[in-house]
Design an enzyme around this catalytic site. Structure first.
Site, PDB file in Angstrom:
ATOM      1  N   GLU A  77     -33.492  26.975  -4.291  1.00 56.95           N
ATOM      2  CA  GLU A  77     -32.523  27.109  -5.369  1.00 56.95           C
ATOM      3  C   GLU A  77     -32.327  28.601  -5.642  1.00 56.95           C
ATOM      4  OE1 GLU A  77     -32.283  25.500 -10.015  1.00 56.95           O
ATOM      5  OE2 GLU A  77     -34.220  25.927  -9.097  1.00 56.95           O
ATOM      6  N   LYS A 134     -26.463  20.312  -9.191  1.00 54.65           N
ATOM      7  CA  LYS A 134     -27.689  19.900  -9.874  1.00 54.65           C
ATOM      8  C   LYS A 134     -27.372  19.024 -11.088  1.00 54.65           C
ATOM      9  CE  LYS A 134     -31.868  22.089 -11.830  1.00 54.65           C
ATOM     10  NZ  LYS A 134     -32.429  23.414 -12.198  1.00 54.65           N
ATOM     11  N   CYS A 193     -34.871  21.332  -7.910  1.00 52.33           N
ATOM     12  CA  CYS A 193     -35.858  21.764  -8.893  1.00 52.33           C
ATOM     13  C   CYS A 193     -36.169  20.707  -9.971  1.00 52.33           C
ATOM     14  CB  CYS A 193     -35.417  23.090  -9.514  1.00 52.33           C
ATOM     15  SG  CYS A 193     -36.782  24.059 -10.236  1.00 52.33           S
TER      16      CYS A 193
END
Length: 263
Positions: free
Chosen positions: A40, A106, A142
């Site tokens: 990321e 995300k 993440c």
């Protein structure tokens, strides 16, 4: 399928970060990898003002990543930032290479441990998978790792492997949580998990704002039975590993948690 986990520490300059992408993609290709995964925020590290540097998927940064992937003949997955409404950005994974052109925004934003990602980042909503060398691969980023339903959605879409680029925030217990969560997600969905974190800046002699999620390293490849197959430590490194997708079927036959779901 041979894959590469590229654990790097990125800085605030997108052009400079492309140098690392180029070099490590070449090394991964030379080692026979079909897929190389970067963390990321590969485009620019957190702690940088993101809106001024965000670019669309057809902008120069993503275009250069496409050139790098095409020249090496491998699929590259790397974190970048794309423009969003209201002066925000989207935390995006670009996936590009032979036969692959996709992106994942995300879904779960890191509003935790004193950091508020949603203040500057717009959330995505779509589950995304890609096909690499005939293998279905799910994309996550993440903080998504704390939400097992996304990884089960990857499995429902046919995935045998989930990729998890990250820039994991440091702090008390955070390494233990990282290692526990990436193994748990493999078990939840009975698939491989390739978790690729930013290297710990301290291991590169860099200082960062304490609350900025800058990475702790400890990238790892987790088998569908939840065991750690390969891992890195905190410093930058390139991990080359083989994923045997037939293990997924064996594990699902022995522990059919997906088939046994009631909710």
């Amino acid at each position: 399928m041979r894959i590469a986990l590229s654990q790097i520490t990125t800085g605030p300059d997108p052009a400079a970060n492309l140098t690392a992408v180029r070099e490590l993609t070449r090394r991964a290709a030379d080692a026979g990898a079909a897929l190389v995964v970067f963390p990321e925020a590969t485009m620019a590290c957190f702690g940088t003002r993101l809106a001024p540097l965000a670019e669309p998927l057809d902008g120069p940064w993503a275009t250069e990543v496409r050139r790098i992937a095409a020249a090496a003949g491998v699929v590259v997955v790397a974190g970048m930032f794309t423009p969003a409404d209201g002066g925000k950005v989207t935390n995006t994974l670009l996936a590009t290479g032979p036969g692959v052109e996709a992106s994942y925004d995300k879904i779960h934003l890191y509003d935790a441990f004193g950091f508020t990602e949603s203040a500057t980042v717009a959330a995505g909503s779509d589950v995304v998978t890609i096909e690499v060398a005939g293998v279905t691969v799910g994309l996550a980023t993440c903080y998504d790792v704390r939400f097992p339903e996304l990884f089960r959605a990857h499995a429902d879409a046919g995935a045998r492997l989930s990729l998890l680029p990250a820039s994991w925030g440091d702090g008390p217990g955070k390494r233990d949580q990282w290692e526990l969560l990436i193994r748990a997600r493999a078990l939840d969905a009975t698939l491989w998990v390739a978790a690729v974190d930013q290297a710990d800046p301290a291991a590169s002699g860099l200082a960062v704002e304490p609350r900025t999620p800058a990475g702790i390293g400890h990238s790892a490849l987790i088998g569908p039975d939840g065991t750690v197959r390969e891992r890195l430590e905190s410093a930058p490194g390139l991990l080359i590993a083989d994923v045997d997708v037939t293990e997924v079927d064996a594990v699902r036959a022995a522990v059919p948690v997906l088939a046994n779901r009631r909710l």
